[in-house]
Design an enzyme around this catalytic site. Structure first.
Site, PDB file in Angstrom:
ATOM      1  CD  GLU A 120      -5.498  -0.232   9.173  1.00 39.18           C
ATOM      2  OE1 GLU A 120      -5.156   0.528   8.175  1.00 39.18           O
ATOM      3  OE2 GLU A 120      -6.048   0.049  10.344  1.00 39.18           O
ATOM      4  CG  ASP A 121      -3.304   3.088   6.326  1.00 39.07           C
ATOM      5  OD1 ASP A 121      -3.521   2.466   7.435  1.00 39.07           O
ATOM      6  OD2 ASP A 121      -3.465   4.335   6.603  1.00 39.07           O
TER       7      ASP A 121
ATOM      8  CG  PHE B  34       3.370  10.930  10.723  1.00 40.93           C
ATOM      9  CD1 PHE B  34       2.485  10.250  11.690  1.00 40.93           C
ATOM     10  CD2 PHE B  34       2.691  11.570   9.441  1.00 40.93           C
ATOM     11  CE1 PHE B  34       1.253  10.409  11.339  1.00 40.93           C
ATOM     12  CE2 PHE B  34       1.586  11.559   9.386  1.00 40.93           C
ATOM     13  CZ  PHE B  34       0.716  10.720  10.400  1.00 40.93           C
TER      14      PHE B  34
ATOM     15  NE  ARG C 198      -6.904  10.451   3.322  1.00 41.27           N
ATOM     16  CZ  ARG C 198      -6.930   9.798   4.514  1.00 41.27           C
ATOM     17  NH1 ARG C 198      -6.142   8.841   4.508  1.00 41.27           N
ATOM     18  NH2 ARG C 198      -7.773  10.224   5.632  1.00 41.27           N
TER      19      ARG C 198
HETATM   20  P1  IMP Z   1      -2.524   2.502  15.575  1.00 40.27           P
HETATM   21  O1  IMP Z   1      -3.653   2.192  16.029  1.00 40.27           O
HETATM   22  O2  IMP Z   1      -1.374   3.397  16.324  1.00 40.27           O
HETATM   23  O3  IMP Z   1      -1.706   1.195  14.735  1.00 40.27           O
HETATM   24  O4  IMP Z   1      -2.628   3.482  14.053  1.00 40.27           O
HETATM   25  C1  IMP Z   1      -3.086   2.958  12.894  1.00 40.27           C
HETATM   26  C2  IMP Z   1      -3.735   4.185  12.034  1.00 40.27           C
HETATM   27  O5  IMP Z   1      -2.802   5.381  12.493  1.00 40.27           O
HETATM   28  C3  IMP Z   1      -3.479   3.837  10.643  1.00 40.27           C
HETATM   29  O6  IMP Z   1      -4.374   3.229  10.022  1.00 40.27           O
HETATM   30  C4  IMP Z   1      -3.013   5.262  10.060  1.00 40.27           C
HETATM   31  O7  IMP Z   1      -4.335   5.846   9.763  1.00 40.27           O
HETATM   32  C5  IMP Z   1      -2.719   5.904  11.259  1.00 40.27           C
HETATM   33  N1  IMP Z   1      -1.248   6.193  11.337  1.00 40.27           N
HETATM   34  C6  IMP Z   1      -0.091   5.637  12.044  1.00 40.27           C
HETATM   35  N2  IMP Z   1       1.121   6.058  11.753  1.00 40.27           N
HETATM   36  C7  IMP Z   1       0.798   6.841  10.656  1.00 40.27           C
HETATM   37  C8  IMP Z   1       2.037   7.461   9.545  1.00 40.27           C
HETATM   38  O8  IMP Z   1       3.150   7.413   9.769  1.00 40.27           O
HETATM   39  N3  IMP Z   1       1.245   8.233   8.577  1.00 40.27           N
HETATM   40  C9  IMP Z   1      -0.120   8.170   8.505  1.00 40.27           C
HETATM   41  N4  IMP Z   1      -0.906   7.723   9.135  1.00 40.27           N
HETATM   42  C10 IMP Z   1      -0.500   6.828  10.229  1.00 40.27           C
HETATM   43 MG    MG Z   2      -5.082   8.399   8.945  1.00 47.63          MG
END
Ligand code: IMP
Ligand code: MG
Length: 178
Positions: free
Chosen positions: A97-98, A150, A163
């Site tokens: 995951e990122d 963010f 990206r």
């Molecule tokens: P979660 O479900 O809230 O844990 O969100 C996970 C997904 O949200 C990641 O795979 C990202 O695509 C996106 N995301 C969450 N925080 C960020 C951020 O700070 N920058 C860019 N994408 C984010």
């Molecule tokens: Mg995203």
């Protein structure tokens, strides 16, 4: 207007940490032929760099899921846009995951993949924002723990932009709070 507040993680620091993660995973998965599941699109660059340094046989597959709309907040609902092309039953799976933010995406994804009976399932994330967690889920391998801001770059986007930046930057609030 300044689009970025600052560079949070430099290209050099990312490269060094990713190499360490590759070495650790190579040791942990020696002779297990793990399957790396790259979660599109955010982790594509991280996955490529990570796998470049894996020195034990391994496989790759891709999945595209989202719990986000076009904004910066998680919706809590998992939307599968592209599923895996291989059966993971009996395989040692590592989800790449990122970023883990609320944890909603990974919590739902992990349950889905576990229902397919892999031999094991672990999570590798480049970034972790622990302050924002609403689900009880953590990564087994984490690149960097970051504050609640963010970020974009090195695969991470805001509305599909940024990206291709080589480093991880904090996006200015003025970009998304209009
Ligand atoms: P979660 O479900 O809230 O844990 O969100 C996970 C997904 O949200 C990641 O795979 C990202 O695509 C996106 N995301 C969450 N925080 C960020 C951020 O700070 N920058 C860019 N994408 C984010
Ligand atoms: Mg995203």
């Amino acid at each position: 207007m300044n689009e970025f507040d600052k560079i949070l993680i430099s290209q050099e620091d990312i490269a060094k940490r990713v190499k360490e993660l590759s070495q650790q995973i190579s040791r942990d998965y020696k002779d297990l032929n793990p399957l790396f599941v790259c979660i599109l699109k955010g982790s594509v660059i991280f996955t490529a760099d990570l796998l470049r340094n894996i020195d034990t046989p391994a496989q790759i597959d891709f999945m595209s899921v989202s719990s986000y709309g076009s904004g910066t907040e998680s919706s809590g609902v998992l939307n599968i846009k592209k599923d895996l092309s291989v059966d993971i039953e009996g395989k040692h799976v590592i989800v790449v995951e990122d970023i883990i933010d609320s944890g909603n995406t990974l919590f739902n994804l992990k349950n889905l993949l576990l229902s397919r009976n892999p031999a094991s399932l672990k999570i590798c994330t480049l970034l972790d924002k622990p302050e924002r967690r609403v689900q009880d889920i953590n990564a087994d391998y984490t690149g960097f723990s970051i504050p609640d801001e963010f970020v974009v770059g090195y695969g991470l986007d805001y509305n599909e932009n940024y990206r291709t930046l080589p480093d991880v930057r904090v996006l200015s609030r003025c970009v998304y709070e209009k």
